[in-house]
Scaffold this active site. Structure first.
Site, PDB file in Angstrom:
ATOM      1  N   GLY A 173      49.009  42.522  50.993  1.00 17.79           N
ATOM      2  CA  GLY A 173      48.189  41.487  51.626  1.00 17.79           C
ATOM      3  C   GLY A 173      47.524  41.864  52.935  1.00 17.79           C
ATOM      4  O   GLY A 173      47.241  40.990  53.758  1.00 17.79           O
ATOM      5  N   SER A 174      47.212  43.158  53.133  1.00 19.98           N
ATOM      6  CA  SER A 174      46.546  43.495  54.403  1.00 19.98           C
ATOM      7  C   SER A 174      45.114  42.948  54.446  1.00 19.98           C
ATOM      8  O   SER A 174      44.619  42.577  55.516  1.00 19.98           O
ATOM      9  CB  SER A 174      46.574  45.008  54.657  1.00 19.98           C
ATOM     10  OG  SER A 174      45.697  45.690  53.802  1.00 19.98           O
TER      11      SER A 174
ATOM     12  N   MET B  35      45.849  42.236  41.096  1.00 15.70           N
ATOM     13  CA  MET B  35      45.836  43.338  40.145  1.00 15.70           C
ATOM     14  C   MET B  35      45.741  42.898  38.687  1.00 15.70           C
ATOM     15  O   MET B  35      46.411  43.469  37.820  1.00 15.70           O
ATOM     16  CB  MET B  35      47.063  44.217  40.362  1.00 15.70           C
ATOM     17  CG  MET B  35      47.047  44.911  41.713  1.00 15.70           C
ATOM     18  SD  MET B  35      45.519  45.855  41.952  1.00 15.70           S
ATOM     19  CE  MET B  35      45.832  46.604  43.540  1.00 15.70           C
ATOM     20  N   ARG B  36      44.928  41.879  38.437  1.00 17.64           N
ATOM     21  CA  ARG B  36      44.706  41.437  37.051  1.00 17.64           C
ATOM     22  C   ARG B  36      43.227  41.218  36.831  1.00 17.64           C
ATOM     23  O   ARG B  36      42.503  40.840  37.764  1.00 17.64           O
ATOM     24  CB  ARG B  36      45.409  40.108  36.771  1.00 17.64           C
ATOM     25  CG  ARG B  36      46.899  40.222  36.685  1.00 17.64           C
ATOM     26  CD  ARG B  36      47.518  38.871  36.440  1.00 17.64           C
ATOM     27  NE  ARG B  36      48.944  38.954  36.645  1.00 17.64           N
ATOM     28  CZ  ARG B  36      49.812  39.328  35.708  1.00 17.64           C
ATOM     29  NH1 ARG B  36      49.390  39.622  34.498  1.00 17.64           N
ATOM     30  NH2 ARG B  36      51.097  39.411  35.983  1.00 17.64           N
TER      31      ARG B  36
ATOM     32  N   ASN C 288      35.596  39.930  45.079  1.00 16.43           N
ATOM     33  CA  ASN C 288      36.676  40.922  45.027  1.00 16.43           C
ATOM     34  C   ASN C 288      36.360  42.072  45.980  1.00 16.43           C
ATOM     35  O   ASN C 288      35.185  42.356  46.242  1.00 16.43           O
ATOM     36  CB  ASN C 288      36.801  41.473  43.598  1.00 16.43           C
ATOM     37  CG  ASN C 288      37.904  42.499  43.463  1.00 16.43           C
ATOM     38  OD1 ASN C 288      38.996  42.322  43.994  1.00 16.43           O
ATOM     39  ND2 ASN C 288      37.642  43.586  42.753  1.00 16.43           N
TER      40      ASN C 288
ATOM     41  N   HIS D 222      37.037  46.162  46.276  1.00 13.37           N
ATOM     42  CA  HIS D 222      37.479  47.299  45.464  1.00 13.37           C
ATOM     43  C   HIS D 222      37.420  48.570  46.323  1.00 13.37           C
ATOM     44  O   HIS D 222      36.412  48.809  46.996  1.00 13.37           O
ATOM     45  CB  HIS D 222      36.581  47.442  44.229  1.00 13.37           C
ATOM     46  CG  HIS D 222      37.033  48.552  43.338  1.00 13.37           C
ATOM     47  ND1 HIS D 222      38.161  48.448  42.538  1.00 13.37           N
ATOM     48  CD2 HIS D 222      36.554  49.814  43.158  1.00 13.37           C
ATOM     49  CE1 HIS D 222      38.335  49.584  41.895  1.00 13.37           C
ATOM     50  NE2 HIS D 222      37.379  50.430  42.255  1.00 13.37           N
TER      51      HIS D 222
END
Ligand code: GAR
Length: 202
Positions: free
Chosen positions: A14-15, A92-93, A109, A111
């Protein structure tokens, strides 16, 4: 300006969530984190949320017959908290229609690679193994593909000869913490316009 409600989905440490919480607290982001949801009950992201006084919810995929029902539950929690924008931060889904249909054009998101290069898991390691001289990170809107949605912001970092996958990942992470809150700010201020694959910053 009215503050937007963010819902953050995170599977791990969670950074990036923390960077978003800190940006809100510092007034750099006209938003508040309304709820944090994790598919992993042990995610440190949930602890970070609790420490910041933010509702932290574990939704266990194993409790549901399938992905559609699991995502319907998540969408319900997000709606309950009045979420305007969903931010995936190390979630991670692959997101499916249960969430996409509930928040059309309102899921982002981060990435850890320069998309469209190195989508999927372990992107920093993929880039390092490939031998690229530059890598970086990408904030994008989420569509039904794996890291394929319209790109909002990217940041580039060099790859040095003495890097390991881990040192490269650290360099990229610093940039993630910078550009994710920035992309969310642009959304909150109504400055992002999506036309086809392109995102224009007004
Ligand atoms: C970050 O590097 C994020 O870009 C990556 O996971 C890490 C989560 O770190 N996300 C993905 O790889 C998604 N495909 P964090 O939990 O400390 O924010």
């Amino acid at each position: 300006m009215n503050k937007l409600n963010l819902g953050v989905l995170a599977s791990g440490r969670g950074s990036n969530l923390q960077a978003i919480i800190d940006a809100c607290a510092a007034g750099r982001l006209p938003a508040r984190v309304a709820v944090v949801i994790s598919d992993n009950g042990n995610a440190f992201a949930l602890e970070r949320a609790r420490r910041a006084g933010i509702p932290a919810v574990h939704v266990d995929m194993g409790d549901f017959p399938g992905k559609a029902e699991y995502e319907r539950q998540i969408a319900g929690v997000l709606k309950e908290h009045g979420v305007d924008l969903v931010c995936l931060a190390g979630y991670m889904r692959l997101v499916g229609n249960g969430l996409l249909d509930a928040f059309p054009g309102r899921i982002m998101n981060i990435h850890p690679a320069l998309l469209p290069a190195f989508p999927g898991l372990h992107a920093q390691e993929q880039a390092w193994c490939y031998g690229v001289k530059f890598s970086g990170c990408t904030v994008h809107f989420v569509d039904e593909g794996m890291d394929t949605g319209p790109i909002i912001l990217q940041a580039v970092v060099p790859v040095y000869d003495d890097d390991t996958a881990d040192t490269l990942a650290e360099r990229i992470l610093e940039q993630e913490h910078r550009i994710y809150p920035e992309a969310i700010r642009l959304f909150c201020e109504g400055k992002l316009e999506v036309r086809g694959r392109k995102v224009y910053i007004k």
